[in-house]
Scaffold this motif. Structure first.
Motif, PDB file in Angstrom:
ATOM      1  N   LEU A  69       0.833  -1.199   0.000  1.00  0.00           N
ATOM      2  CA  LEU A  69       0.000   0.000   0.000  1.00  0.00           C
ATOM      3  C   LEU A  69       0.872   1.255   0.000  1.00  0.00           C
ATOM      4  O   LEU A  69       1.763   1.408   0.823  1.00  0.00           O
ATOM      5  N   THR A  70       0.605   2.138  -0.930  1.00  0.00           N
ATOM      6  CA  THR A  70       1.361   3.381  -1.048  1.00  0.00           C
ATOM      7  C   THR A  70       0.387   4.533  -1.223  1.00  0.00           C
ATOM      8  O   THR A  70      -0.590   4.411  -1.965  1.00  0.00           O
ATOM      9  N   LYS A  71       0.623   5.617  -0.497  1.00  0.00           N
ATOM     10  CA  LYS A  71      -0.195   6.809  -0.694  1.00  0.00           C
ATOM     11  C   LYS A  71       0.709   8.022  -0.782  1.00  0.00           C
ATOM     12  O   LYS A  71       1.500   8.282   0.128  1.00  0.00           O
ATOM     13  N   HIS A  72       0.606   8.709  -1.892  1.00  0.00           N
ATOM     14  CA  HIS A  72       1.329   9.963  -2.072  1.00  0.00           C
ATOM     15  C   HIS A  72       0.311  11.086  -2.145  1.00  0.00           C
ATOM     16  O   HIS A  72      -0.638  11.002  -2.912  1.00  0.00           O
ATOM     17  N   PHE A  73       0.499  12.101  -1.325  1.00  0.00           N
ATOM     18  CA  PHE A  73      -0.378  13.272  -1.398  1.00  0.00           C
ATOM     19  C   PHE A  73       0.319  14.347  -2.210  1.00  0.00           C
ATOM     20  O   PHE A  73       1.461  14.691  -1.914  1.00  0.00           O
ATOM     21  N   PRO A  74      -0.364  14.899  -3.211  1.00  0.00           N
ATOM     22  CA  PRO A  74       0.282  15.965  -3.978  1.00  0.00           C
ATOM     23  C   PRO A  74       0.457  17.208  -3.125  1.00  0.00           C
ATOM     24  O   PRO A  74      -0.371  17.534  -2.278  1.00  0.00           O
ATOM     25  N   VAL A  75       1.545  17.903  -3.333  1.00  0.00           N
ATOM     26  CA  VAL A  75       1.791  19.176  -2.654  1.00  0.00           C
ATOM     27  C   VAL A  75       1.435  20.275  -3.634  1.00  0.00           C
ATOM     28  O   VAL A  75       1.773  20.212  -4.803  1.00  0.00           O
ATOM     29  N   HIS A  76       0.748  21.282  -3.133  1.00  0.00           N
ATOM     30  CA  HIS A  76       0.207  22.281  -4.062  1.00  0.00           C
ATOM     31  C   HIS A  76       1.197  23.356  -4.449  1.00  0.00           C
ATOM     32  O   HIS A  76       0.844  24.281  -5.145  1.00  0.00           O
ATOM     33  N   LYS A  77       2.416  23.223  -3.989  1.00  0.00           N
ATOM     34  CA  LYS A  77       3.323  24.338  -4.210  1.00  0.00           C
ATOM     35  C   LYS A  77       4.215  24.136  -5.422  1.00  0.00           C
ATOM     36  O   LYS A  77       5.228  24.792  -5.553  1.00  0.00           O
ATOM     37  N   ALA A  78       3.830  23.250  -6.315  1.00  0.00           N
ATOM     38  CA  ALA A  78       4.683  22.978  -7.463  1.00  0.00           C
ATOM     39  C   ALA A  78       4.899  24.244  -8.291  1.00  0.00           C
ATOM     40  O   ALA A  78       3.959  24.957  -8.606  1.00  0.00           O
ATOM     41  N   ARG A  79       6.146  24.507  -8.608  1.00  0.00           N
ATOM     42  CA  ARG A  79       6.419  25.659  -9.456  1.00  0.00           C
ATOM     43  C   ARG A  79       6.056  25.319 -10.894  1.00  0.00           C
ATOM     44  O   ARG A  79       5.973  24.152 -11.267  1.00  0.00           O
ATOM     45  N   LEU A  80       5.901  26.340 -11.666  1.00  0.00           N
ATOM     46  CA  LEU A  80       5.523  26.149 -13.062  1.00  0.00           C
ATOM     47  C   LEU A  80       6.603  25.320 -13.760  1.00  0.00           C
ATOM     48  O   LEU A  80       7.788  25.615 -13.685  1.00  0.00           O
ATOM     49  N   GLY A  81       6.188  24.302 -14.433  1.00  0.00           N
ATOM     50  CA  GLY A  81       7.134  23.500 -15.189  1.00  0.00           C
ATOM     51  C   GLY A  81       7.787  22.399 -14.391  1.00  0.00           C
ATOM     52  O   GLY A  81       8.211  21.402 -14.953  1.00  0.00           O
ATOM     53  N   ALA A  82       7.835  22.579 -13.072  1.00  0.00           N
ATOM     54  CA  ALA A  82       8.455  21.549 -12.254  1.00  0.00           C
ATOM     55  C   ALA A  82       7.485  20.376 -12.116  1.00  0.00           C
ATOM     56  O   ALA A  82       6.274  20.547 -12.194  1.00  0.00           O
ATOM     57  N   THR A  83       8.050  19.199 -11.933  1.00  0.00           N
ATOM     58  CA  THR A  83       7.162  18.067 -11.677  1.00  0.00           C
ATOM     59  C   THR A  83       6.534  18.260 -10.304  1.00  0.00           C
ATOM     60  O   THR A  83       7.177  18.749  -9.385  1.00  0.00           O
ATOM     61  N   ARG A  84       5.285  17.903 -10.200  1.00  0.00           N
ATOM     62  CA  ARG A  84       4.558  18.121  -8.964  1.00  0.00           C
ATOM     63  C   ARG A  84       5.158  17.238  -7.876  1.00  0.00           C
ATOM     64  O   ARG A  84       5.265  16.024  -8.059  1.00  0.00           O
ATOM     65  N   SER A  85       5.541  17.838  -6.770  1.00  0.00           N
ATOM     66  CA  SER A  85       6.115  17.026  -5.714  1.00  0.00           C
ATOM     67  C   SER A  85       4.998  16.423  -4.866  1.00  0.00           C
ATOM     68  O   SER A  85       3.888  16.952  -4.814  1.00  0.00           O
ATOM     69  N   VAL A  86       5.313  15.337  -4.223  1.00  0.00           N
ATOM     70  CA  VAL A  86       4.309  14.634  -3.424  1.00  0.00           C
ATOM     71  C   VAL A  86       4.872  14.341  -2.040  1.00  0.00           C
ATOM     72  O   VAL A  86       6.085  14.255  -1.846  1.00  0.00           O
ATOM     73  N   VAL A  87       3.964  14.203  -1.086  1.00  0.00           N
ATOM     74  CA  VAL A  87       4.347  13.737   0.239  1.00  0.00           C
ATOM     75  C   VAL A  87       4.217  12.221   0.242  1.00  0.00           C
ATOM     76  O   VAL A  87       3.150  11.687  -0.055  1.00  0.00           O
ATOM     77  N   HIS A  88       5.300  11.564   0.541  1.00  0.00           N
ATOM     78  CA  HIS A  88       5.266  10.096   0.578  1.00  0.00           C
ATOM     79  C   HIS A  88       4.714   9.671   1.938  1.00  0.00           C
ATOM     80  O   HIS A  88       5.477   9.347   2.841  1.00  0.00           O
ATOM     81  N   ALA A  89       3.391   9.727   2.085  1.00  0.00           N
ATOM     82  CA  ALA A  89       2.794   9.507   3.404  1.00  0.00           C
ATOM     83  C   ALA A  89       2.897   8.051   3.821  1.00  0.00           C
ATOM     84  O   ALA A  89       3.238   7.745   4.968  1.00  0.00           O
ATOM     85  N   VAL A  90       2.551   7.169   2.912  1.00  0.00           N
ATOM     86  CA  VAL A  90       2.649   5.742   3.203  1.00  0.00           C
ATOM     87  C   VAL A  90       3.368   5.108   2.023  1.00  0.00           C
ATOM     88  O   VAL A  90       3.023   5.371   0.869  1.00  0.00           O
TER      89      VAL A  90
END
Lengths: 364, 409
Positions: free
Chosen positions: B24-45
């Protein structure tokens, strides 16, 4: 409920708007004349108030009071229908947009935003022009059409509130036991939004009164259909407000009625707001309590309330939330020093602070 | 105590798993992604595999931000996993059959002050699950029976009350009663006592223990308090930074912890019998879960960190009798290069072995509570950090919201 009725804003608002609703119901039944009946076909001069015509007559000798009562029914019915329809739309759009999120939210929010930026009055003029000025337009239909331009603001408010509700654990708990989405929205979230829905309703009723009066005044809606707006139209048409003649009995009553009904609803609205958000009350209260105890909290621009001369140390202590015995001498003397006068240091730059929830002893 | 606990775990071990998490894996997206950057995620589980044996209490222990509550919500199907599956009786659960799943698995949330709807009475809260699942034969009798089951008596008086008229403990009992109303086979309890006064915690814990004893309920007990996990649970799984790093029978895990993080947790748990201040085996704060440390996620804080720890995620090593530990210390046949201790010199992120003894109370305490941990998480991993060579000179965690600039940008 009893707590609600302690707020003077709510009491006055209820009395005012309630009186108008009662008048709308019984008014045409107790009206002395038909609003269209002319008491004289020969005179072309409006008559000032008299025993026969309490609010005088119009140019064609129609009774202003009877017109006011007949017009009140139409105006209030239209505005209440507008408020009700707009509130239903606002709840449907706002709550579902807030709860569903994602693309559903995007779509519903977009629709609401479009309606929010539509210029309401020109659009309504176009719609009513299209429908045509029927001989006897249907008040319910008019109200529903006005509602189309008035729901979007409430929808946005409700969406924002729903977003914060959705994050609450009891919504998750309802999902865990397997409740359906519509049931969570209708029975878990909506009951918690009742105050917001109520203020949204009152807001749109005020909007409805104003819009309907404006439309009738502009002559967009049949001029033979009595409302406060058509009264103003005829008064304006006969130049009743010209300085030489100033037939105030013709145009002041409908204008005042619009104003008072709106004031009553607005007071009700503010009262509910304060009830829901105690911070609105507390903001004024703490400062006043502190001042009454002789402890000015922060310098503040504005004309502060004048303290009654008979304020006792006990009352001040009660206001400060402490027993009188606990007050030290310094505080007591500070109270007597400021009692009965404007507190030093407060500049005159605003209306006096009124507060609906002061303890009884302060209200004399 | 020990013997009964062992007997209990013996029982528990035989139970086939009812509910199981596989990868089981859960990544929550972080809303602070800069333009063009890949959206970072919180590796919660991250890649959690955990089976809940039938009629046993499994405790998931970890500090704040370790992903334990996310795991409970994944189990409850409140959130959908990024990858991996939840298996009920060996069959993968899909999102389509919410109600059928809700009939089997129920979750009790952490905060009883917000998990009950303030506008509804206790009766409504208990009636709904019965009505939704068509379980009520006589609604009123069933509601009273439920209230009595959670020791809210006189039941008829509690039924008509509203949440604001109840204390925290009473509310949590109502929340548990609501979960029990559908007669689930699995009860997930997400920190059920952490919001309650200490004086009433034991009552709720004993209630859960009683449900397992008398009705054979399978319980997942999520907590940050390893002492209560030992008291209540048959099996303990310790989570750190979204991963399970040690699991096994409760007494084994607490008596002979095999992972340095579990040892840290236990050394930091308050113990009235202990005269001298605890010597904490490790310090620091949980890592940044947006960019978790490479290899073993605990290695920046680990007193025994080795070269291998930065390279590969340790697999779960079997220590016998159902005791697993994801720590390279238990690996056989590591080369000398792999087992070279990570000294403070050079890398600057590792802790010197044993360097944290004493003097770092506040540091480790902050780590255990994880206060604000995520935000100043593992400066060492995120931005190169400062060289820390000795626990005595290690700066305590800075209070306040400001963290190293890395994640603030």
């Amino acid at each position: 409920m009893r707590k609600l009725l302690r707020s003077p804003k709510i009491v006055i608002g209820l009395c005012l708007s309630g009186a108008f609703v009662v008048l709308a119901i019984v008014g045409p039944l107790v009206a002395p004349y038909s609003p269209n009946a002319s008491s004289s076909t020969t005179s072309g001069t409006p008559m000032p108030p008299s025993a026969a015509h309490w609010l005088g007559t119009t140019q064609v000798q129609q009774d202003v009071l009877s017109q006011l009562l007949a017009g009140g029914r139409s105006t209030i019915l239209v505005s209440l229908v507008a408020g009700a329809v707009a509130t239903v739309l606002a709840v449907l759009f706002g709550v579902s947009a807030g709860y569903l999120g994602g693309y559903g939210d995007d779509l519903l929010s977009m629709v609401a935003n479009v309606f929010l930026v539509l210029p309401a009055l020109p659009l309504l003029i176009v719609i009513f022009g299209f429908i045509g000025r029927g001989a006897n337009p249907n008040d319910v239909l008019i109200g529903a059409i006005i509602a189309i331009t008035g729901w979007a603001f409430g929808a946005r408010q409700l969406r924002a509130q729903t977003l914060s509700m959705r994050a609450r654990d009891f919504v998750d708990s309802a999902r865990i036991i397997g409740e359906r989405k519509w049931r969570i929205m209708a029975f878990e979230i909506l009951p918690n939004l009742v105050p917001v829905v109520a203020t949204s309703f009152l807001f749109t009723v005020i909007y409805g009164v104003g819009t309907y009066t404006a439309l009738s005044f502009l002559g967009v809606i049949s001029l033979s259909h009595w409302s406060w707006g058509t009264m103003l139209y005829w008064a304006q048409n006969a130049q009743a407000a010209q300085q030489v003649r100033l037939e105030w009995w013709w145009f002041v009553p409908p204008g005042l009625a619009v104003g008072l009904f709106g004031t009553g609803l607005a007071l009700l609205n503010f009262g509910i707001d304060e009830y829901v958000n105690p911070r609105l009350r507390a903001a004024g209260l703490t400062g006043r309590r502190a001042r009454r105890a002789g402890l000015p909290r922060r310098p503040r621009l504005g004309l502060t309330a004048v303290l009654p001369a008979g304020v006792t140390a006990a009352a001040a202590a009660a206001a400060a939330g402490r027993p009188a015995a606990a007050m030290d001498g310094g505080a007591v003397s500070a109270v007597s020093a400021t009692a009965g006068g404007v507190i030093p240091g407060s500049a005159v730059a605003g209306p006096p602070v009124t507060d609906p929830v002061l303890p009884d002893e302060v209200q004399q | 105590m020990t013997t009964t606990a062992v007997a209990r775990t013996g029982e528990a071990g035989t139970g086939a798993p009812i509910l199981e998490a596989r990868g089981l894996t859960k990544h929550f997206p972080v809303h602070k992604a800069r333009l063009g950057a890949t959206r970072s995620v919180v590796h919660a589980v991250e890649d959690v595999t955990l089976a809940l044996p039938a009629s046993a209490i499994t405790a998931v222990v970890g500090e704040s931000g370790s992903g334990k509550s996310t795991l409970a919500r994944l189990f409850a199907q409140l959130i959908t996993p990024t990858s991996g599956t939840v298996l009920l009786d060996g069959k993968a659960v899909t999102g389509r059959e919410r109600r059928r799943y809700a009939r089997q698995v129920q979750l009790v949330l952490q905060d009883p002050f917000s998990s009950l709807n303030p506008v509804h009475s206790v009766r409504y809260h208990l009636a709904r699950p019965l009505q939704v699942h068509g379980l009520a034969s006589d609604l009123d009798d069933d509601i009273l029976a439920l209230l009595e089951r959670v020791s809210l008596t006189p039941a008829d008086q509690f039924a008509v009350k509203f949440p604001h008229e109840l204390s925290g403990g009473q509310r949590q009992r109502v929340a548990i009663a609501r979960a029990l109303a559908v007669r689930p086979r699995v009860l997930l309890a997400d920190e059920p006592v952490s919001m309650l006064d200490v004086s009433i915690r034991l009552g709720i814990l004993n209630l859960l223990a009683g449900l397992r004893e008398q009705e054979g309920l399978t319980i997942l007990y999520v907590t940050h308090d390893i002492a209560s996990a030992r008291y209540l649970a048959d099996v303990i799984a310790v989570m750190y930074a979204g991963q399970i790093i040690e699991s096994g029978p409760a007494t084994r895990v607490t008596d002979s912890p095999s992972h340095p993080y579990t040892q840290l947790l236990l050394s930091a748990a308050p113990d009235p019998d202990r005269a001298e201040p605890p010597s904490l085996l490790g310090r620091g704060a949980p890592p940044n879960l947006i960019r978790p440390p490479s290899g073993c996620r605990f290695h920046p804080r680990c007193p025994h960190a080795m070269a291998v720890c930065t390279d590969g995620t340790p697999p779960a090593f079997d220590l016998g009798t159902g005791h697993f530990s994801s720590c390279w210390l238990h690996a056989q046949g590591l080369t000398s290069a792999q087992s070279r201790p990570l000294a403070g010199a050079g890398r600057g992120t590792g802790a010197a072995p044993g360097g944290a003894a004493g003097g770092a109370d506040s540091a480790a305490g902050g780590g255990i509570r994880g206060a604000g941990g995520k935000h100043r998480a593992a400066g060492g991993a995120a931005d190169g950090g400062k060289p820390i060579t000795d626990g005595r000179t290690a700066p305590p965690p800075r209070p306040g919201p400001a963290g190293p600039g890395e994640e603030k940008r």
